[in-house]
Design a protein around this motif. Structure first.
Motif, PDB file in Angstrom:
ATOM      1  N   ARG A 143       0.833  -1.206   0.000  1.00 17.54           N
ATOM      2  CA  ARG A 143       0.000   0.000   0.000  1.00 17.54           C
ATOM      3  C   ARG A 143       0.868   1.257   0.000  1.00 17.54           C
ATOM      4  N   TRP A 169       0.438   7.429   5.519  1.00 18.74           N
ATOM      5  CA  TRP A 169       1.067   8.092   4.378  1.00 18.74           C
ATOM      6  C   TRP A 169       0.873   9.608   4.455  1.00 18.74           C
ATOM      7  N   THR A 170      -0.302  10.041   4.853  1.00 19.26           N
ATOM      8  CA  THR A 170      -0.551  11.471   5.012  1.00 19.26           C
ATOM      9  C   THR A 170       0.405  12.066   6.043  1.00 19.26           C
ATOM     10  N   TRP A 215       1.300   4.349  -2.986  1.00 21.47           N
ATOM     11  CA  TRP A 215       1.287   5.794  -2.803  1.00 21.47           C
ATOM     12  C   TRP A 215       2.579   6.454  -3.277  1.00 21.47           C
ATOM     13  N   LEU A 237      -5.961  -0.910   5.400  1.00 19.93           N
ATOM     14  CA  LEU A 237      -5.567   0.042   4.366  1.00 19.93           C
ATOM     15  C   LEU A 237      -5.875   1.475   4.786  1.00 19.93           C
ATOM     16  N   ASP A 269      -3.221   4.501   4.838  1.00 16.29           N
ATOM     17  CA  ASP A 269      -3.449   5.772   4.143  1.00 16.29           C
ATOM     18  C   ASP A 269      -3.243   6.956   5.094  1.00 16.29           C
ATOM     19  N   ASP A 270      -3.716   6.819   6.322  1.00 17.68           N
ATOM     20  CA  ASP A 270      -3.494   7.869   7.315  1.00 17.68           C
ATOM     21  C   ASP A 270      -1.999   8.023   7.600  1.00 17.68           C
TER      22      ASP A 270
END
Length: 215
Positions: free
Chosen positions: A20, A195-196, A24, A188, A192-193
């Motif tokens: 994942r 990655w932010t 990104w 996931l 995603d959090d």
């Protein structure tokens, strides 16, 4: 360069998280893949392993018989230590080379080093991580995954968990914990959090390095 150390016990779901992050835009370096490279046919690593464990751990084509070697090392801690003494120095050298190459190609790259033995990498000064991420799933869940997805017996799965660092040791290193006991979607969303957060951290580091951050 922003370097993430990604770890977790066997069958915890590290690969899912790593994929994942790569989706990104992160550059992944997989310690398990490096470990395979250092024991390819013709390498000093494979020759040393054959000398230590015997030719029975070689397949007819000269490649490493991983199930045969695994049967030895996961039931005997002293033999496992002998294997680690052969492979770990070579993996460390290759890791440094790959991290340096990624940074040379893009000074602002976000690199994810996916490594089962992250505690050893930290203690040994292998690399300096900007963030350590631990993927966590309880032992019952991991045993079920190994039985269902990898075809291991429960005894074999239990041996593999016991051969690694404890959950407590891994979690003690964590800056971020990804809970992978739930659904794929939930995992996931956590990634995603993450990655932010990482993108924001990396941008802040660039500002500080460039001297453009407002006092």
């Amino acid at each position: 360069m922003y370097l993430i150390g990604l770890t977790g016990g066997i069958a915890s779901g590290k690969s899912t998280v790593a994929k994942r992050l790569a989706f990104w835009g992160a550059v992944g370096i997989d310690a398990d893949q490096l470990a395979r490279e250092v024991v390819e046919p013709g390498t000093p690593g494979l020759a040393a392993i054959a000398a230590e464990f015997g030719d029975t751990i070689l397949l007819p084509d000269g490649t490493l018989n991983r199930p045969a070697l695994g049967a030895i090392i996961f039931s005997d801690a002293s033999r496992r230590e002998r294997l680690n003494a052969i492979t770990h120095p070579a993996v460390r050298r290759l890791t440094r080379d790959r991290v340096a190459a990624a940074g040379a190609a893009d000074p602002h790259v976000i690199v994810v080093y996916d490594v089962p033995l992250l505690a050893e990498a930290v203690a040994g000064g292998l690399v300096s991580f900007d963030l350590i991420v631990v993927v966590h799933a309880d032992a019952v869940t991991r045993i079920e995954r190994m039985v269902e997805l990898r075809g291991l017996t429960r005894e074999e799965a239990t041996h593999r968990i016991a051969a690694q660092a404890s959950d407590a040791d891994r979690l003690a290193l964590a800056d971020v914990v990804i809970d992978n006991d739930g659904t794929l979607e939930a995992t996931l969303a956590q990634v995603d959090d993450l990655w932010t957060r990482v993108r924001a951290d990396e941008a802040r580091m660039v500002e500080e390095t460039d001297g453009t951050r407002t006092p």
